[in-house]
Write a protein that holds these residues in place. Sequence first.
Motif, PDB file in Angstrom:
ATOM      1  N   ASP A  26     -68.686  17.211-129.621  1.00  0.00           N
ATOM      2  CA  ASP A  26     -69.207  15.864-129.875  1.00  0.00           C
ATOM      3  C   ASP A  26     -70.284  15.457-128.877  1.00  0.00           C
ATOM      4  O   ASP A  26     -70.529  14.268-128.678  1.00  0.00           O
ATOM      5  N   LYS A 168     -71.550  21.807-139.566  1.00  0.00           N
ATOM      6  CA  LYS A 168     -70.323  22.592-139.466  1.00  0.00           C
ATOM      7  C   LYS A 168     -70.713  23.945-138.891  1.00  0.00           C
ATOM      8  O   LYS A 168     -71.562  24.652-139.444  1.00  0.00           O
ATOM      9  N   GLN A 172     -66.084  24.241-137.287  1.00  0.00           N
ATOM     10  CA  GLN A 172     -65.875  22.966-136.586  1.00  0.00           C
ATOM     11  C   GLN A 172     -67.028  22.006-136.867  1.00  0.00           C
ATOM     12  O   GLN A 172     -68.180  22.430-137.001  1.00  0.00           O
ATOM     13  N   ILE A 173     -66.718  20.711-136.905  1.00  0.00           N
ATOM     14  CA  ILE A 173     -67.760  19.697-137.076  1.00  0.00           C
ATOM     15  C   ILE A 173     -68.395  19.424-135.709  1.00  0.00           C
ATOM     16  O   ILE A 173     -67.694  19.111-134.740  1.00  0.00           O
ATOM     17  N   GLU A 212     -63.257  15.858-146.747  1.00  0.00           N
ATOM     18  CA  GLU A 212     -62.645  15.396-145.493  1.00  0.00           C
ATOM     19  C   GLU A 212     -63.583  15.685-144.312  1.00  0.00           C
ATOM     20  O   GLU A 212     -63.768  14.847-143.419  1.00  0.00           O
ATOM     21  N   GLU A 213     -64.206  16.867-144.325  1.00  0.00           N
ATOM     22  CA  GLU A 213     -65.152  17.227-143.264  1.00  0.00           C
ATOM     23  C   GLU A 213     -66.393  16.340-143.303  1.00  0.00           C
ATOM     24  O   GLU A 213     -66.937  15.968-142.261  1.00  0.00           O
ATOM     25  N   GLY A 215     -66.456  13.246-144.255  1.00  0.00           N
ATOM     26  CA  GLY A 215     -66.046  11.962-143.666  1.00  0.00           C
ATOM     27  C   GLY A 215     -66.081  12.030-142.145  1.00  0.00           C
ATOM     28  O   GLY A 215     -66.630  11.139-141.477  1.00  0.00           O
ATOM     29  N   ARG A 216     -65.544  13.122-141.592  1.00  0.00           N
ATOM     30  CA  ARG A 216     -65.546  13.271-140.128  1.00  0.00           C
ATOM     31  C   ARG A 216     -66.969  13.437-139.602  1.00  0.00           C
ATOM     32  O   ARG A 216     -67.307  12.954-138.532  1.00  0.00           O
ATOM     33  N   SER A 217     -67.805  14.134-140.374  1.00  0.00           N
ATOM     34  CA  SER A 217     -69.214  14.333-139.953  1.00  0.00           C
ATOM     35  C   SER A 217     -69.928  12.993-139.864  1.00  0.00           C
ATOM     36  O   SER A 217     -70.680  12.732-138.916  1.00  0.00           O
ATOM     37  N   ASP A 219     -68.623  10.029-139.403  1.00  0.00           N
ATOM     38  CA  ASP A 219     -68.110   9.271-138.247  1.00  0.00           C
ATOM     39  C   ASP A 219     -68.755   9.764-136.952  1.00  0.00           C
ATOM     40  O   ASP A 219     -69.180   8.981-136.108  1.00  0.00           O
ATOM     41  N   LEU A 220     -68.816  11.102-136.811  1.00  0.00           N
ATOM     42  CA  LEU A 220     -69.386  11.686-135.593  1.00  0.00           C
ATOM     43  C   LEU A 220     -70.882  11.368-135.488  1.00  0.00           C
ATOM     44  O   LEU A 220     -71.390  11.046-134.410  1.00  0.00           O
TER      45      LEU A 220
END
Length: 250
Positions: A26, A168, A172-173, A212-213, A215-217, A219-220
């Motif tokens: 991150d 990715k 990992q994101i 799902e990935e 969504g996390r991407s 956010d990050l």
Amino acid sequence: MGNVGAKDVPVLLSPEGLRLDGRRLDELRPIRIEAGTLHQADGSAFVEWGQNKVMAAVYGPREVHPRHLQQNHKAVIQCKYNMAAFAVDERKRPGLDRRSQEISKVIAEAFESVVFAEEFPRTSIDVYIEVLQANAGTRCAGLVAASVALADAGIPMVDLVPAVAVGKVAGQICLDLKKEEDNFGEADLPMALVPQSGRLVLLQMEGHMTEEELGRSLDLGVKGCREIYDRMKAALRERYALTPVAGGAA
Ligand code: UDP
């Protein structure tokens, strides 16, 4: 996302979860932003972000060229992204190509939704982005530079527009991909945010990831954009020798 033999693929993540340049998943690359670098332009900014070096210059509002693009009720925003022939390892053919046309278009569209263009009918706001050194993420670096240059030119806008690419890599994101991660990773997702409203004004994706990935991407990426936003405001404060207002607002 090049097609290469397995032997050419570098190890993108160490067993400890660190990236090629030692960053955590991150973490942004080091970024330096300077506002008002050029004397001739109405507004300008230089961004050094990892190994990217990008200059942006803004002219206007001024007369529209070519004339037929003129709009009676607002300014047109014209953007030219160009990557220098010497910006990459393998010499790039100079001049306009489909990639730079696409990047110019998406950046102009991002600014169309933040600039108060109705205040300047029958004019053009011209944004030039020159990539002098490239190492992935140049459209984001260009957007950041151009956004600071627009503010430096005194163009009224809803907000600055920070941008960053998420992706990715080795499953990992990751935030802010560098060249090898962009080339050999599974996905690359550049985005630009209007921090005040939380609205995304640029979102592109190359490669594959699950919902799902994704969504996390997002956010990050939003978190990364907010960090870059602080650096953009700091560059403008430094240029105009402004001290931060108590409470954190710029
Ligand atoms: N690149 C290159 N030659 C080209 C275009 C791109 O070497 O003609 C490299 C350059 O380092 C660039 C990276 O590939 O930053 C990723 O390019 P992409 O099209 O994904 O855009 P960017 O990530 O720069 O916004």
